[in-house]
Design an enzyme around this catalytic site. Structure first.
Site, PDB file in Angstrom:
ATOM      1  N   GLY A  30       0.834  -1.198   0.000  1.00 17.27           N
ATOM      2  CA  GLY A  30       0.000   0.000   0.000  1.00 17.27           C
ATOM      3  C   GLY A  30       0.862   1.238   0.000  1.00 17.27           C
ATOM      4  N   ASN A  31       0.239   2.391   0.287  1.00 19.14           N
ATOM      5  CA  ASN A  31       1.025   3.620   0.377  1.00 19.14           C
ATOM      6  C   ASN A  31       0.388   4.542   1.414  1.00 19.14           C
ATOM      7  OD1 ASN A  31      -0.948   5.390  -1.047  1.00 19.14           O
ATOM      8  ND2 ASN A  31      -0.496   3.982  -2.725  1.00 19.14           N
ATOM      9  N   ARG A  32       1.011   5.702   1.648  1.00 25.77           N
ATOM     10  CA  ARG A  32       0.612   6.552   2.774  1.00 25.77           C
ATOM     11  C   ARG A  32      -0.462   7.567   2.412  1.00 25.77           C
ATOM     12  NH1 ARG A  32       5.840   9.198   4.693  1.00 25.77           N
ATOM     13  NH2 ARG A  32       4.359  10.221   6.075  1.00 25.77           N
ATOM     14  N   SER A  33      -1.078   7.453   1.239  1.00 26.66           N
ATOM     15  CA  SER A  33      -2.090   8.442   0.857  1.00 26.66           C
ATOM     16  C   SER A  33      -3.277   8.397   1.820  1.00 26.66           C
ATOM     17  CB  SER A  33      -2.585   8.137  -0.557  1.00 26.66           C
ATOM     18  OG  SER A  33      -3.701   8.927  -0.838  1.00 26.66           O
TER      19      SER A  33
ATOM     20  N   ALA B  58      -3.467   7.773  -5.251  1.00 29.22           N
ATOM     21  CA  ALA B  58      -2.092   7.278  -5.278  1.00 29.22           C
ATOM     22  C   ALA B  58      -2.164   5.827  -5.738  1.00 29.22           C
ATOM     23  CB  ALA B  58      -1.468   7.382  -3.895  1.00 29.22           C
TER      24      ALA B  58
END
Ligand code: CTP
Length: 427
Positions: A212-215, A279
């Site tokens: 995943g990512n930090r968005s 993102a």
């Protein structure tokens, strides 16, 4: 809000004919509409038309309908007052607080939202008196739409055209749907369909793990909220987000980049604008086993092999579901030894080819989460269109200002025969 009471004021301009269609659309949406024309409006469309289509009596003066004290009761009982077209004279009388006919008296007694759609010749619209009257009305909370640009009554062309009835109806219905956060918000996206993506995608590694990512999704959600407040029909496609979705927008939830790609392509059909604020993961594991990956004591873990995800934005540009759609991308950048944030942004704008690319600096407390943003908007050639600093809501509105201006310029080109390319036919 079904079954609302709407007062439709019509002042004396040639565009009064469009108000006939607006009346039908408001009635078809299930609302009761009381038409209040000015005396001069009746020179353009007669009383019989208004009465037949509204099914209600039509008066212009405060000395009609006196038993019901209409000059007070109409404004008091209305859920919405719409004036279309609003001539320069009507705007001046409304701004001056005059009550010299039933329509202006109604405007003085109305406590509900008021929407005015000006229409006049360009010189009148640009005259300092009209500019001041519009500013005064807006400062009092009246929603004054900007007129469209294009062919006017005669051979002239420019800003001053009444928007089309479906756009007016969409603006009216948006006001009825709920309070607009800031009453001075201009409904410049009324009737437009805007698709917004937000949040991060999750790419499964196995049934319990993902990449995943930090968005947080905050910026995309602020754009969706701002577009809805400006009257747009908003379709919000969200991955993983850490804030609530706004009311009044259609939300579709997706997990992976591939799911987001499908959802965006479906939603983009018929949309005027797509804003890719999500993102999207650039890579996904080639293979995600159906069973959880187990530790094997003493054994190194299997490497995760990645494959590239489709670039949804670049695909939209290269193969648009609707060629008219304005495509807006975001670029989260950090500067490095190869170049500054803006250098990387310019290169990305040219590579992706979106109509607009909003570039923001991320990392070191900037860009992600609940922090203020600084965004530079570039065009497809990488040239700076504008820079916006502020909260995510302010950035959202700043970006939509550019989007709305581009859409208005496009409609003007499409409706103005003067600006269409000339073709010479040889016989
Ligand atoms: N984007 C997309 N599909 C992807 C990756 C990104 O549609 N697979 C969109 C994002 O929603 C955003 C824009 O492309 O509007 C730029 O995203 P960004 O992550 O900044 O750029 P990348 O193309 O991923 O390039 P890089 O990570 O190499 O900087």
């Amino acid at each position: 809000m079904a079954g609302a009471r709407i007062v439709l004021g019509v002042s004396g301009g040639i565009a009064a004919y469009k108000a006939v269609l607006l009346l039908r659309l408001l009635r078809e949406a299930g609302h009761a509409v009381r038409v209040v024309p000015t005396v001069s409006a009746l020179e353009f469309v007669g009383r019989a038309t208004w009465e037949a289509l509204s099914g209600e009596p039509v008066h212009t003066s405060v000395f009609e309908g006196t038993l019901d004290v209409e000059h007070v009761s109409l404004g008091r009982s209305a859920d919405l007052v719409v004036v279309a077209p609003a001539t320069a004279d009507l705007l001046a009388r409304a701004a001056g607080g005059r009550a010299d006919d039933l329509l202006t008296a109604t405007l003085l007694t109305a406590t509900c939202p008021v929407l005015m759609a000006p229409a006049m010749h360009t010189e009148m619209w640009l005259h300092p008196a009209t500019v001041a009257n519009v500013a005064l009305l807006r400062s009092r909370g009246v929603h004054v739409l900007d007129p469209e640009s294009g062919r006017l009554t005669g051979a002239d062309s420019g800003p001053g055209r009444l928007p089309e009835p479906d756009t007016l109806a969409a603006a009216a219905l948006a006001l009825l749907a709920g309070p607009v956060a800031d009453p001075r918000t201009v409904l410049d996206l009324a009737g437009r369909t805007v698709v917004v993506t937000a949040g991060g995608t999750r790419e499964p590694v196995d049934p319990v793990r993902f990449l995943g990512n930090r968005s947080s999704g905050r910026q995309g959600i602020a754009i969706a909220r701002a577009a809805a407040a400006r009257g747009a029909h908003v379709r919000l496609i969200v991955g993983e987000i850490s804030v609530a979705t706004p009311d009044g927008v259609v939300v579709e939830r997706v997990g992976t980049a591939l799911e987001m790609r499908d959802a965006v392509r479906r939603a983009a059909l018929g949309a005027e604008v797509v804003v890719m604020a999500a993102a999207v993961a650039d890579f996904r594991p080639v293979h995600a086993p159906e069973a959880k990956i187990k530790k094997a004591p003493g054994q190194p873990p299997e490497p995760i092999v990645l494959v590239e995800n489709p670039d949804i934005l670049a695909e939209l540009v290269a193969d648009p579901p609707d060629p008219q759609t304005l495509v807006v991308g975001f670029a989260a950048e950090t500067g490095d030894s190869e170049g500054t944030v803006l250098d990387h942004g310019r290169a990305k704008a040219r590579r992706k080819g979106a109509n607009l690319l909003a570039v923001n600096a991320v990392g070191e407390g900037r860009g992600f989460g609940d922090v203020a943003n600084e965004v530079t908007v570039l065009d497809a050639a990488g040239c700076v269109v504008t820079s916006i600093r502020g909260t995510k809501d302010q950035v959202a509105h700043g970006l939509l200002d550019v989007v709305a201006a581009r859409l208005t310029a496009r409609s003007a080109d499409a409706s103005d025969p003067v600006s269409e390319p000339r073709t010479t036919i040889l016989r």
